[in-house]
Scaffold this motif. Structure first.
Motif, PDB file in Angstrom:
ATOM      1  N   PRO A 412       0.772  -1.240  -0.070  1.00  0.00           N
ATOM      2  CA  PRO A 412      -0.005  -0.125  -0.067  1.00  0.00           C
ATOM      3  C   PRO A 412       0.892   1.340   0.008  1.00  0.00           C
ATOM      4  N   HIS A 413       2.087   1.172   0.460  1.00  0.00           N
ATOM      5  CA  HIS A 413       3.020   2.384   0.594  1.00  0.00           C
ATOM      6  C   HIS A 413       4.199   2.178  -0.098  1.00  0.00           C
ATOM      7  N   VAL A 414       4.605   2.903  -1.033  1.00  0.00           N
ATOM      8  CA  VAL A 414       5.742   2.630  -2.095  1.00  0.00           C
ATOM      9  C   VAL A 414       6.404   3.936  -2.199  1.00  0.00           C
ATOM     10  N   ALA A 415       7.937   4.000  -2.263  1.00  0.00           N
ATOM     11  CA  ALA A 415       8.465   5.017  -2.653  1.00  0.00           C
ATOM     12  C   ALA A 415       9.736   4.696  -3.303  1.00  0.00           C
ATOM     13  N   VAL A 416      10.226   5.669  -4.034  1.00  0.00           N
ATOM     14  CA  VAL A 416      11.351   5.802  -4.858  1.00  0.00           C
ATOM     15  C   VAL A 416      12.285   6.638  -4.694  1.00  0.00           C
ATOM     16  N   VAL A 417      13.675   6.396  -4.457  1.00  0.00           N
ATOM     17  CA  VAL A 417      14.628   7.259  -3.952  1.00  0.00           C
ATOM     18  C   VAL A 417      15.553   7.254  -5.181  1.00  0.00           C
ATOM     19  N   GLY A 418      16.225   8.594  -5.463  1.00  0.00           N
ATOM     20  CA  GLY A 418      17.244   8.555  -6.544  1.00  0.00           C
ATOM     21  C   GLY A 418      17.496  10.192  -6.796  1.00  0.00           C
ATOM     22  N   GLU A 419      18.375  10.265  -7.732  1.00  0.00           N
ATOM     23  CA  GLU A 419      18.708  11.621  -8.027  1.00  0.00           C
ATOM     24  C   GLU A 419      17.387  12.429  -8.419  1.00  0.00           C
ATOM     25  N   PRO A 420      17.265  13.737  -7.993  1.00  0.00           N
ATOM     26  CA  PRO A 420      15.954  14.339  -8.377  1.00  0.00           C
ATOM     27  C   PRO A 420      15.582  14.434  -9.519  1.00  0.00           C
ATOM     28  N   LEU A 436      18.998   3.501  -8.400  1.00  0.00           N
ATOM     29  CA  LEU A 436      17.835   3.988  -7.731  1.00  0.00           C
ATOM     30  C   LEU A 436      17.439   2.957  -6.621  1.00  0.00           C
ATOM     31  N   VAL A 437      16.807   3.451  -5.555  1.00  0.00           N
ATOM     32  CA  VAL A 437      16.414   2.643  -4.533  1.00  0.00           C
ATOM     33  C   VAL A 437      14.961   2.605  -4.324  1.00  0.00           C
ATOM     34  N   VAL A 438      14.158   1.507  -4.548  1.00  0.00           N
ATOM     35  CA  VAL A 438      12.696   1.466  -4.056  1.00  0.00           C
ATOM     36  C   VAL A 438      12.439   1.078  -2.686  1.00  0.00           C
ATOM     37  N   VAL A 439      11.284   1.527  -2.124  1.00  0.00           N
ATOM     38  CA  VAL A 439      11.077   1.433  -0.766  1.00  0.00           C
ATOM     39  C   VAL A 439       9.543   1.131  -0.835  1.00  0.00           C
ATOM     40  N   ALA A 440       8.969  -0.065  -0.002  1.00  0.00           N
ATOM     41  CA  ALA A 440       7.706  -0.441   0.292  1.00  0.00           C
ATOM     42  C   ALA A 440       7.538  -0.875   1.479  1.00  0.00           C
ATOM     43  N   SER A 441       6.332  -0.710   1.970  1.00  0.00           N
ATOM     44  CA  SER A 441       5.926  -1.359   3.285  1.00  0.00           C
ATOM     45  C   SER A 441       4.354  -1.257   3.500  1.00  0.00           C
ATOM     46  N   VAL A 447       8.247  10.163   4.938  1.00  0.00           N
ATOM     47  CA  VAL A 447       8.988  10.866   3.689  1.00  0.00           C
ATOM     48  C   VAL A 447       9.865  11.969   4.197  1.00  0.00           C
ATOM     49  N   ARG A 448       9.384  12.821   5.251  1.00  0.00           N
ATOM     50  CA  ARG A 448      10.204  13.907   5.618  1.00  0.00           C
ATOM     51  C   ARG A 448      11.376  13.385   6.260  1.00  0.00           C
ATOM     52  N   ALA A 449      11.225  12.467   7.114  1.00  0.00           N
ATOM     53  CA  ALA A 449      12.479  11.732   7.891  1.00  0.00           C
ATOM     54  C   ALA A 449      13.301  11.057   6.888  1.00  0.00           C
ATOM     55  N   THR A 450      13.033  10.434   5.956  1.00  0.00           N
ATOM     56  CA  THR A 450      13.878   9.921   4.933  1.00  0.00           C
ATOM     57  C   THR A 450      14.606  10.860   4.178  1.00  0.00           C
ATOM     58  N   ARG A 451      13.924  12.073   3.770  1.00  0.00           N
ATOM     59  CA  ARG A 451      14.449  13.016   2.872  1.00  0.00           C
ATOM     60  C   ARG A 451      15.761  13.610   4.102  1.00  0.00           C
ATOM     61  N   GLU A 452      15.495  13.939   5.161  1.00  0.00           N
ATOM     62  CA  GLU A 452      16.446  14.577   6.098  1.00  0.00           C
ATOM     63  C   GLU A 452      17.520  13.510   6.430  1.00  0.00           C
ATOM     64  N   ALA A 453      17.103  12.149   6.251  1.00  0.00           N
ATOM     65  CA  ALA A 453      18.428  11.305   6.406  1.00  0.00           C
ATOM     66  C   ALA A 453      19.350  11.155   5.414  1.00  0.00           C
ATOM     67  N   TRP A 461      20.368  13.073  -3.034  1.00  0.00           N
ATOM     68  CA  TRP A 461      19.114  12.378  -3.583  1.00  0.00           C
ATOM     69  C   TRP A 461      17.855  12.704  -2.961  1.00  0.00           C
ATOM     70  N   GLY A 462      16.718  12.450  -3.788  1.00  0.00           N
ATOM     71  CA  GLY A 462      15.400  12.999  -3.174  1.00  0.00           C
ATOM     72  C   GLY A 462      14.394  11.662  -3.174  1.00  0.00           C
ATOM     73  N   ILE A 463      13.325  11.904  -2.823  1.00  0.00           N
ATOM     74  CA  ILE A 463      12.473  11.032  -2.549  1.00  0.00           C
ATOM     75  C   ILE A 463      11.026  11.204  -3.094  1.00  0.00           C
ATOM     76  N   SER A 464      10.703  10.326  -3.905  1.00  0.00           N
ATOM     77  CA  SER A 464       9.147  10.460  -4.414  1.00  0.00           C
ATOM     78  C   SER A 464       8.241   9.347  -3.951  1.00  0.00           C
ATOM     79  N   SER A 465       6.958  10.043  -3.795  1.00  0.00           N
ATOM     80  CA  SER A 465       5.795   8.926  -3.152  1.00  0.00           C
ATOM     81  C   SER A 465       4.473   9.701  -3.707  1.00  0.00           C
ATOM     82  N   GLY A 466       3.385   8.764  -3.417  1.00  0.00           N
ATOM     83  CA  GLY A 466       2.007   9.212  -3.488  1.00  0.00           C
ATOM     84  C   GLY A 466       1.615   9.486  -4.962  1.00  0.00           C
ATOM     85  N   ASP A 467       1.015  10.825  -5.263  1.00  0.00           N
ATOM     86  CA  ASP A 467       0.566  11.210  -6.521  1.00  0.00           C
ATOM     87  C   ASP A 467       1.749  11.493  -7.467  1.00  0.00           C
TER      88      ASP A 467
END
Length: 499
Positions: A412-420, A436-441, A447-453, A461-467
């Motif tokens: 239900p929850h997916v994000a992708v991390v990579g160069e913006p 690129l790194v994909v994340v799922a759970s 997302v905010r904590a991941t961006r800060e980390a 790198w940035g993180i993209s999720s949702g819409d």
């Protein structure tokens, strides 16, 4: 022609069986020789198989035609001897071409498979011609020798795949095969007291052996799956890079397991940092081991963590111990097994974290990318568990988009991390691609904590999720066990990068 008097039944069986086996040995080992330069992909395998089948067709056709034009007894010795010389020279010639004349690599590779393959495939029609004494026994002779040839091909395939490749370097296999073929040529000609080119061909085999020893592109070790090199980092005393088939797969600091050199590994660490309390021990499962960089990192930063690693290549496990000096750290259990099979053996809800970092060449093995495989990943994760995986793609990133679409079918929850620029963030569009790194759970991702980390790890790198992620994925189709064209979706890089 009194063909039967020219060749005994036993000799005919030995020649057809051995020649057919040799063709398959050359084909399988050619894949291993080309993998460091072309990658171990579906396209590479298809290319080699296609060339080998072309050689078999050409040899069978031309061998039969020539045997009808001249005395076939004059053909056997040269066919075996010349093919042996070419086979023995193949490692040196192909590796040299790959390093110094890359544009002609495919042409050289085709020649080193076509020439011996065609000559060896010509042996069966030549021997058949020699064994035919009357039309009444044509079916029996042709059928028997055809069966013997098929049996030889089967034995050559099985022995090479299950025995030779796991015990001998590919150069040793080809040089040894070349020597056997030249010896066979000498035996045939000694009985016939005819062509006397065997001594010269023996010298060619020796030259092939010497050339293989000095040709570029050698390996520190050869495993069932890879040509392995371990390269020391001149700027860091404990730094070692694990190079598999010419690609940098892992960086290990043998003195400091918390040092993470590759950006994607730092990104994976950032995702895990954001998802779990600092220092909290985890139950982790790793699809792919490589240099055990991340399992060692978890053991050092989260004492009490239990990591199970499925690494398909047992030779890599030995390299970790013998050449990288890492062995199996405390809390890390490494099993030599396929990751998909390893997943099936895990209990439901038994893992906090699953890390996907299995690669064949530059691509994730397709059977680890599908809805069915990811459902198994979800099954073994607990309610708050996290799946994080390293992927590689370039250009339009068609494979990564398809894999994200596949994850969205399962989690239900997916994000992708990579160069913006690669993941549709910021003003730039159409990045170069790469890791690129994909994340799922099953739980919402912070997302905010991941961006800060990611920022703290200096990944850029940035993180993209949702819409936003849904728009980026577009109409990409998800992958299934029934249809997962990973090799076709992937777009390779123009430059060689770390995996």
């Amino acid at each position: 022609m009194p063909g039967g008097r020219g060749l005994g039944a036993r000799a005919a069986v030995v020649l057809v069986f051995g020649a057919s086996a040799a063709v398959l040995v050359v084909e399988i080992v050619a894949l291993r020789l080309l993998a460091p330069y072309l990658g171990l992909t579906l396209e590479t395998s298809t290319l080699v198989i296609g060339i080998a089948l072309t050689a078999i067709a050409m040899g069978s056709w031309m061998g039969g035609w020539i045997a009808d034009q001249v005395d076939p007894r004059r053909l056997l010795g040269p066919a075996l001897g010349v093919s042996g010389a070419v086979v023995a020279l193949t490692p040196a010639v192909l590796r040299t071409a790959a390093e110094w004349a890359a544009p002609v690599l495919l042409l050289v590779a085709a020649a080193t498979i076509l020439v011996p393959g065609a000559l060896l495939s010509a042996v069966t029609p030549i021997v058949t011609k020699l064994r035919l004494t009357s039309l009444a026994e044509t079916g029996t002779v042709v059928g028997r020798l055809s069966g013997v040839g098929t049996a030889g091909a089967i034995v050559g395939t099985v022995v090479t795949g299950f025995v030779l490749v796991s015990r001998l370097p590919v150069s040793g296999i080809l040089i040894g095969l070349g020597a056997l073929l030249v010896v066979g040529s000498a035996c045939v000609e000694w009985r016939r007291r005819g062509w006397s080119g065997a001594p010269a061909l023996a010298l060619v085999v020796v030259a092939g052996g010497l050339g293989a020893g000095v040709a570029p592109g050698g390996c520190d070790a050869e495993t069932k799956y890879h040509c392995v090199r371990v390269v020391a980092d001149p700027d860091r005393d404990g730094g070692r890079t694990l190079v598999l088939d010419g690609l940098r797969h892992s960086y290990v600091d043998v003195d400091d397991p918390t040092f993470l050199e590759f950006t994607y590994v730092r990104a994976v660490a950032a995702v895990v940092d954001a998802a779990f309390t600092e220092g909290e021990p985890l139950a982790a499962y790793h699809l792919g081991g490589g240099g055990l960089t991340f399992p060692r990192y978890l053991a050092a930063t989260r004492p009490g963590t239990r990591s199970l690693v499925s690494e398909i290549d047992s030779g890599i496990v030995r390299v970790n111990r013998d050449r990288l000096g890492v062995g199996s750290p405390t809390g890390v259990d490494v099993r030599a097994e396929d990751g998909r099979l390893g997943l099936r053996r895990l209990d439901a809800g038994s893992r906090d974290l699953v890390v996907g970092d299995a690669f064949g060449g530059v691509s994730v093995p397709w059977h680890l990318t599908t809805v069915e495989a990811l459902r198994d990943v979800r099954r073994v994760l607990d309610a708050d568990g996290l799946y994080v995986a390293n992927l590689i793609d370039h250009g339009e990133l068609a494979f990564v988009r398809a894999e994200v679409a596949t994850l969205r079918e399962v989690f239900p929850h997916v994000a992708v991390v990579g160069e913006p620029a690669d993941i549709g963030l910021g003003p730039g569009t159409g990045g170069e691609g790469g890791n690129l790194v994909v994340v799922a759970s099953d739980r919402p991702l912070d997302v905010r904590a991941t961006r800060e980390a990611l920022g703290a790890r200096k990944t850029g790198w940035g993180i993209s999720s949702g819409d936003r992620l849904a728009s980026w994925v577009g109409d990409a189709r998800h992958l299934t066990d029934d249809h997962a064209p990973v090799d076709q979706l992937l777009q390779p890089s123009n430059t060689q990068r770390s995996r």
